[in-house]
Design a protein around this motif. Structure first.
Motif, PDB file in Angstrom:
ATOM      1  N   UNK A 106       0.852  -1.184   0.000  1.00  0.00           N
ATOM      2  CA  UNK A 106       0.000   0.000   0.000  1.00  0.00           C
ATOM      3  C   UNK A 106       0.888   1.235   0.000  1.00  0.00           C
ATOM      4  N   UNK A 107       1.492   1.448  -1.148  1.00  0.00           N
ATOM      5  CA  UNK A 107       2.350   2.606  -1.380  1.00  0.00           C
ATOM      6  C   UNK A 107       2.018   3.138  -2.773  1.00  0.00           C
ATOM      7  N   UNK A 108       2.558   4.265  -3.180  1.00  0.00           N
ATOM      8  CA  UNK A 108       2.184   4.825  -4.483  1.00  0.00           C
ATOM      9  C   UNK A 108       2.360   3.850  -5.645  1.00  0.00           C
ATOM     10  N   UNK A 109       3.488   3.170  -5.684  1.00  0.00           N
ATOM     11  CA  UNK A 109       3.736   2.247  -6.792  1.00  0.00           C
ATOM     12  C   UNK A 109       2.785   1.064  -6.752  1.00  0.00           C
ATOM     13  N   UNK A 131       2.118  10.536   4.290  1.00  0.00           N
ATOM     14  CA  UNK A 131       3.365  10.571   3.519  1.00  0.00           C
ATOM     15  C   UNK A 131       4.223   9.329   3.804  1.00  0.00           C
ATOM     16  N   UNK A 132       3.571   8.180   3.653  1.00  0.00           N
ATOM     17  CA  UNK A 132       4.248   6.911   3.928  1.00  0.00           C
ATOM     18  C   UNK A 132       3.541   5.782   3.186  1.00  0.00           C
ATOM     19  N   UNK A 133       4.198   4.640   3.126  1.00  0.00           N
ATOM     20  CA  UNK A 133       3.618   3.438   2.537  1.00  0.00           C
ATOM     21  C   UNK A 133       3.709   2.274   3.508  1.00  0.00           C
ATOM     22  N   UNK A 134       2.904   1.252   3.273  1.00  0.00           N
ATOM     23  CA  UNK A 134       2.902   0.042   4.106  1.00  0.00           C
ATOM     24  C   UNK A 134       3.193  -1.156   3.204  1.00  0.00           C
ATOM     25  N   UNK A 148      -5.072   6.286  -1.468  1.00  0.00           N
ATOM     26  CA  UNK A 148      -4.153   7.343  -1.877  1.00  0.00           C
ATOM     27  C   UNK A 148      -4.241   8.534  -0.922  1.00  0.00           C
ATOM     28  N   UNK A 149      -5.435   8.845  -0.454  1.00  0.00           N
ATOM     29  CA  UNK A 149      -5.603   9.937   0.512  1.00  0.00           C
ATOM     30  C   UNK A 149      -4.855   9.636   1.815  1.00  0.00           C
ATOM     31  N   UNK A 150      -4.927   8.394   2.265  1.00  0.00           N
ATOM     32  CA  UNK A 150      -4.206   8.008   3.482  1.00  0.00           C
ATOM     33  C   UNK A 150      -2.702   8.117   3.278  1.00  0.00           C
ATOM     34  N   UNK A 151      -2.257   7.638   2.150  1.00  0.00           N
ATOM     35  CA  UNK A 151      -0.824   7.667   1.857  1.00  0.00           C
ATOM     36  C   UNK A 151      -0.323   9.109   1.819  1.00  0.00           C
ATOM     37  N   UNK A 152      -1.072   9.977   1.152  1.00  0.00           N
ATOM     38  CA  UNK A 152      -0.659  11.386   1.067  1.00  0.00           C
ATOM     39  C   UNK A 152      -0.686  12.061   2.432  1.00  0.00           C
ATOM     40  N   UNK A 188       4.854   2.402   9.171  1.00  0.00           N
ATOM     41  CA  UNK A 188       4.740   3.336   8.051  1.00  0.00           C
ATOM     42  C   UNK A 188       6.133   3.684   7.521  1.00  0.00           C
ATOM     43  N   UNK A 189       6.344   3.443   6.242  1.00  0.00           N
ATOM     44  CA  UNK A 189       7.657   3.653   5.616  1.00  0.00           C
ATOM     45  C   UNK A 189       7.628   4.930   4.777  1.00  0.00           C
ATOM     46  N   UNK A 190       8.238   5.979   5.285  1.00  0.00           N
ATOM     47  CA  UNK A 190       8.235   7.266   4.589  1.00  0.00           C
ATOM     48  C   UNK A 190       9.123   7.258   3.340  1.00  0.00           C
ATOM     49  N   UNK A 191      10.146   6.427   3.333  1.00  0.00           N
ATOM     50  CA  UNK A 191      11.054   6.388   2.182  1.00  0.00           C
ATOM     51  C   UNK A 191      10.334   5.899   0.929  1.00  0.00           C
ATOM     52  N   UNK A 192       9.396   4.977   1.095  1.00  0.00           N
ATOM     53  CA  UNK A 192       8.633   4.498  -0.055  1.00  0.00           C
ATOM     54  C   UNK A 192       7.873   5.646  -0.709  1.00  0.00           C
ATOM     55  N   UNK A 193       7.269   6.457   0.120  1.00  0.00           N
ATOM     56  CA  UNK A 193       6.496   7.604  -0.386  1.00  0.00           C
ATOM     57  C   UNK A 193       7.414   8.584  -1.122  1.00  0.00           C
ATOM     58  N   UNK A 194       8.514   8.930  -0.502  1.00  0.00           N
ATOM     59  CA  UNK A 194       9.439   9.893  -1.099  1.00  0.00           C
ATOM     60  C   UNK A 194       9.990   9.391  -2.435  1.00  0.00           C
ATOM     61  N   UNK A 195      10.309   8.114  -2.481  1.00  0.00           N
ATOM     62  CA  UNK A 195      10.926   7.538  -3.680  1.00  0.00           C
ATOM     63  C   UNK A 195       9.942   7.392  -4.833  1.00  0.00           C
ATOM     64  N   UNK A 196       8.684   7.080  -4.521  1.00  0.00           N
ATOM     65  CA  UNK A 196       7.719   6.714  -5.560  1.00  0.00           C
ATOM     66  C   UNK A 196       6.762   7.828  -5.956  1.00  0.00           C
ATOM     67  N   UNK A 197       6.724   8.894  -5.181  1.00  0.00           N
ATOM     68  CA  UNK A 197       5.705   9.924  -5.384  1.00  0.00           C
ATOM     69  C   UNK A 197       5.720  10.510  -6.787  1.00  0.00           C
ATOM     70  N   UNK A 198       6.875  10.944  -7.249  1.00  0.00           N
ATOM     71  CA  UNK A 198       6.955  11.648  -8.532  1.00  0.00           C
ATOM     72  C   UNK A 198       6.447  10.799  -9.685  1.00  0.00           C
TER      73      UNK A 198
END
Length: 288
Positions: free
Chosen positions: A198-201, A268-271, A261-265, A233-243
């Protein structure tokens, strides 16, 4: 003699020129076989040198460069290469090309091609895509992570999940390719449920599948707890995949993707889905 050396030698033999840049590959070939003359940063290969190289390739690799180009091996399987060369690893086709890792839910039969199979626990069927002519399953579950796919019996599922009668498929990696899974989806035309990170990618991949039916994940209240827990919650996943995923997710037409997606934003993290293996969390079906 590896693929790179063969390709460089073949190009030189086919070329009318005699001077070649003395790059790392040619330096290694010259040092190994002492063919040609070095001139500053160039290697001089005469007509006789090229004949000698062709004979050398024939002797070492059993490849007749007058009959086959090394580039032709890219489209071959290993056994096909052996009809033209001694090294089967020159083949360009992956030994797992167009193969799938598939299974049923634990305790249920794998229903393929009119037959029912009972697989041992924590196992799967390795099968060629073209060998699947029909299935009796009602849906497909795509599981992104191999560990979750393999240990599916350790993951708690809502009782209603089994009613979807899924064919469970590992999404793919460098061995089992994701493109083959896509081909299976297009071939079977079944509703597709996705158990992924459950992350952007993960969300972007899920909604991209044809016949996407929904996600397999904890309920929303439990997910909120996960996103609020710094140990999960893994913030690095969000930072890496957001763009790379922001636009596709912002334009989604699926309410479940929009909600996640609203939760992730917000957090600012992924699971990652491996958490489902180590906690007493029940997964449910979230329709698209």
């Amino acid at each position: 003699m590896n693929k790179t050396w063969l390709a460089v030698i073949a190009r030189a033999i086919d070329s009318e020129q005699e001077l070649f840049p003395l790059n790392q590959t040619w330096q290694a070939i010259h040092q190994e076989y002492n063919i040609g003359l070095t001139q500053a940063k160039k290697l001089l290969l005469s007509y006789q040198d090229k004949l000698e190289l062709r004979e050398l390739v024939q002797k070492i690799s059993h490849i007749d460069l007058q009959k086959v180009s090394p580039g032709e091996f890219a489209g071959m399987q290993r056994e096909q290469v052996l009809t033209l060369a001694i090294n089967e690893k020159l083949a360009g086709q992956s030994v797992k090309k167009n193969r799938l890792a598939i299974k049923s839910l634990p305790g249920r039969a794998l229903k393929l091609n009119g037959e029912h199979y009972r697989l041992p626990e924590n196992s799967h069927c390795d099968m060629a895509l073209e060998s699947i002519s029909s299935v009796e399953h009602q849906s497909m579950w795509i599981i992104e992570n191999y560990r979750c796919f393999d240990q599916l019996g350790a993951i708690k599922l809502e009782e209603s999940a089994a009613s979807t009668e899924p064919l469970v498929v590992f999404r793919g990696d460098h061995i089992y390719q994701a493109g083959t899974v896509l081909s299976l989806i297009e071939k079977l035309q079944l509703p597709v449920w996705v158990m992924g990170d459950l992350d952007p990618k993960g969300l972007s991949i899920a909604q991209s599948y044809p016949n996407f039916a929904g996600l397999i994940a904890p309920n929303m209240a439990v997910l909120e707890n996960y996103f609020s827990d710094p140990s999960k919650a893994n913030r690095k996943l969000y930072e890496k995949q957001l763009a790379g995923c922001r636009k596709a997710l912002s334009d989604t037409r699926y309410p479940i993707i929009e909600n996640c997606w609203k939760k992730i934003k917000r957090h600012q993290a992924g699971i990652v889905q491996e958490h489902w293996l180590v906690v007493n969390t029940t997964l449910k079906m979230h329709p698209a």
